[in-house]
Write an enzyme that holds these catalytic residues in place. Structure first.
Site, PDB file in Angstrom:
ATOM      1  CD  GLU A 167      -5.144 -16.915 -23.972  1.00  0.00           C
ATOM      2  OE1 GLU A 167      -5.958 -17.667 -23.432  1.00  0.00           O
ATOM      3  OE2 GLU A 167      -5.246 -15.674 -23.974  1.00  0.00           O
ATOM      4  CD  GLU A 376      -6.351 -12.855 -27.541  1.00  0.00           C
ATOM      5  OE1 GLU A 376      -7.198 -12.979 -26.645  1.00  0.00           O
ATOM      6  OE2 GLU A 376      -5.989 -13.803 -28.280  1.00  0.00           O
TER       7      GLU A 376
HETATM    8  C1  BGP Z   1      -8.410 -15.253 -25.044  1.00  0.00           C
HETATM    9  C2  BGP Z   1      -8.469 -15.986 -26.359  1.00  0.00           C
HETATM   10  C3  BGP Z   1      -9.332 -15.336 -27.377  1.00  0.00           C
HETATM   11  C4  BGP Z   1     -10.548 -14.596 -26.845  1.00  0.00           C
HETATM   12  C5  BGP Z   1     -10.312 -13.917 -25.513  1.00  0.00           C
HETATM   13  C6  BGP Z   1     -11.538 -13.401 -24.820  1.00  0.00           C
HETATM   14  O1  BGP Z   1      -8.059 -16.115 -24.037  1.00  0.00           O
HETATM   15  O2  BGP Z   1      -7.183 -16.101 -26.912  1.00  0.00           O
HETATM   16  O3  BGP Z   1      -9.599 -16.295 -28.351  1.00  0.00           O
HETATM   17  O4  BGP Z   1     -11.709 -15.299 -26.936  1.00  0.00           O
HETATM   18  O5  BGP Z   1      -9.620 -14.739 -24.629  1.00  0.00           O
HETATM   19  O6  BGP Z   1     -12.174 -14.432 -24.108  1.00  0.00           O
HETATM   20  P1  BGP Z   1     -13.724 -14.644 -24.146  1.00  0.00           P
HETATM   21  O7  BGP Z   1     -14.081 -14.723 -25.571  1.00  0.00           O
HETATM   22  O8  BGP Z   1     -13.988 -15.919 -23.419  1.00  0.00           O
HETATM   23  O9  BGP Z   1     -14.295 -13.479 -23.448  1.00  0.00           O
END
Ligand code: BGP
Length: 477
Positions: A167, A376
């Site tokens: 990201e 993800e």
């Molecule tokens: C993405 C990241 C992850 C993860 C996910 C969920 O952007 O790559 O590392 O954390 O988001 O986000 P959050 O944990 O803020 O809910």
């Protein structure tokens, strides 16, 4: 298009789940690891647990891989912590760090699970940050190159799928939140220099992977939020395109076409921004031909026209987990994001929009014609163990079922998708909400306040997902 049959996933489709080192491992002071800039993020920003223990995967990885295997996984996407490999400035590799990842990879391979490795997922060693002022100084390019080359040499015999930087677009768009901006006041200009240095690091990683890993494939992992126009007002359509350019498209264009697109170059000119592109930089980027694009997708956004004389409003993510605490940004003359009346939201005001998955895959395939994997996608929720000792998560099952179905439809539409890895396998630290926002198929018995026994409890979604993937996407019930 509506199909006469249920989606068919191709033979060999890789089903797994996802994690990142700092969010899952714990053991931050063990095995020779030194601190990373992200270590205190959760506690510092919002008072949640830090990553010193997280899901304690560092000590439970064998048990975790066994659970993956029992569920029928054929892939696992995780990241390597840079400070475990190079804990200090001496240039000496930390053998204990190599041994840890080697052993995890062996465990995966022994269970026929394809390791899919991300090289950078926010855990820059503090020594790198101090020496090079984070991503601001070009010195980091060589340090990063040394780190990734070590990973390719040490693990490339068993790891064939690699990711450069997780990201990058989100790190630039939300530099303060993800800990990479040093000065909020000047970030508007600085971020483009930082972004260019990240592009050079990405390019070096792509080139080194092809040089050092036999049969190695590598791609980027943009954080992707499909953006719809609010209405059929042509100005809303342009606003959606502006939002797309400024939050994701210019990155993807760079990775694939290996040059900055004309939209962003005009934007820099208009705003007197110099991204500090030096002689030889674009030649290096030109050589970095990626093999696939991976996509992190949780939600969609909706954009609307925003007049020049509108007052600017910064994006405020909902950090409380209580609905109604998100402020959408207004970027005068470009776009504003607004509520989409057609979709539901979760407790963090993230849109729950399965069709966005199909839309994104179609969009990225149409633009770039490269194989794609989902790295993800998932449902974050407040959760606890029920009286019967189980964790019932029907909302997550619904979320995953709907999203995966749309992946299937995109495949039927002709998109080449090779793998699906939801976030996350076990519960792990959320970027901003510690253990309070859980995503796992497997519950980890611990809380932000107290470290409990860290027992692994497969949730109902684990059983559901297991049945689906063992049937290669045929058993939806
Ligand atoms: C993405 C990241 C992850 C993860 C996910 C969920 O952007 O790559 O590392 O954390 O988001 O986000 P959050 O944990 O803020 O809910």
């Amino acid at each position: 298009m509506k199909y006469k049959q249920e989606p068919i996933f191709p033979k060999g489709f890789m089903w797994g789940a996802s994690s990142s080192a700092w969010q899952v491992e714990g053991g931050v002071n063990e095995g020779g690891r030194t601190p990373a800039i992200i270590d205190l993020n959760s506690r510092k920003k919002a008072g949640y647990a830090d990553n010193s223990i997280a899901a304690d995967h560092y000590h439970h990885y064998k048990e975790d891989v066994k659970l993956m295997a029992e569920a029928g996984f054929s892939s696992y996407r995780f990241s390597i912590a840079w400070p475990r490999i190079y804990p200090d400035d001496s240039g000496k590799v930390n053998q204990e760090g190599i041994n840890f990842y080697s052993s995890l990879i062996n465990e995966l391979v022994a269970h026929d699970i394809e390791p899919i490795v991300t090289l950078y997922h926010y855990d820059m060693p503090v020594w790198v940050d101090e020496k090079y002022n984070g991503w601001y100084d070009r010195g980091i390019i060589e340090a990063f190159d040394q780190f990734v080359r070590t990973c390719f040499v040490e693990f490339g015999d068993r790891v064939k799928y690699w990711h450069s930087i997780n990201e990058q677009n989100m790190q630039i768009c939300y530099g303060d939140w993800l800990g990479i901006s040093k000065n909020v006041e000047t970030w508007f200009v600085d971020k483009w220099k930082v972004n260019h240095i990240m592009n050079l690091c990405h390019a070096k990683a792509v080139i080194a992977c092809h040089e050092l890993v036999e049969g190695g494939k590598i791609g980027p992992v943009p954080g992707y939020v499909p953006i719809y126009p609010y209405s059929c007002d042509p100005n809303d359509q342009i606003a959606a395109m502006n939002a797309e350019e400024m939050t994701e498209k210019m990155w993807n264009d760079l990775y694939v076409h290996r040059k900055y697109n004309t939209f962003i170059r005009r934007y820099w000119e208009e705003n007197n921004i110099d991204p500090d592109i030096r002689v030889g930089d674009m030649e290096l980027i030109e050589k970095a031909k990626i093999d696939f694009i991976s996509l992190n997708c949780y939600r969609s956004n909706t954009a609307k026209y925003c007049a020049e004389d509108t007052e600017e409003v910064p994006y405020q993510l909902n950090k409380s987990g209580v609905k109604g605490n998100l402020t959408f940004p207004k970027v005068p003359g470009m776009y504003q994001l607004v509520v989409n009346p057609y979709v539901e939201t979760n407790d963090w005001d993230w849109e729950i929009d399965p069709v966005a998955m199909r839309y994104m895959l179609r969009y990225v395939w149409n633009h770039y014609q490269l194989p794609m994997m989902i790295t993800e996608n998932g449902y974050g929720a407040h959760e606890s163990v029920s009286e019967d000792g189980k964790v019932h998560d029907p909302e997550r099952i619904k979320f995953l079922r709907d999203q995966i179905y749309q992946v299937g439809l995109a495949i039927m539409d002709g998109c080449e998708v090779i793998s699906y890895n939801p976030w996350s396998f076990t519960d792990l630290l959320s970027t901003g909400n510690g253990m309070s926002k859980r995503y796992g198929l497997v519950y980890i018995n611990t809380t932000d306040k107290d470290v409990l026994d860290l027992k692994r409890i497969p949730k109902d979604s684990y059983d559901w997902y297991s049945k689906l993937i063992k049937s290669n996407g045929k058993r939806w019930e």
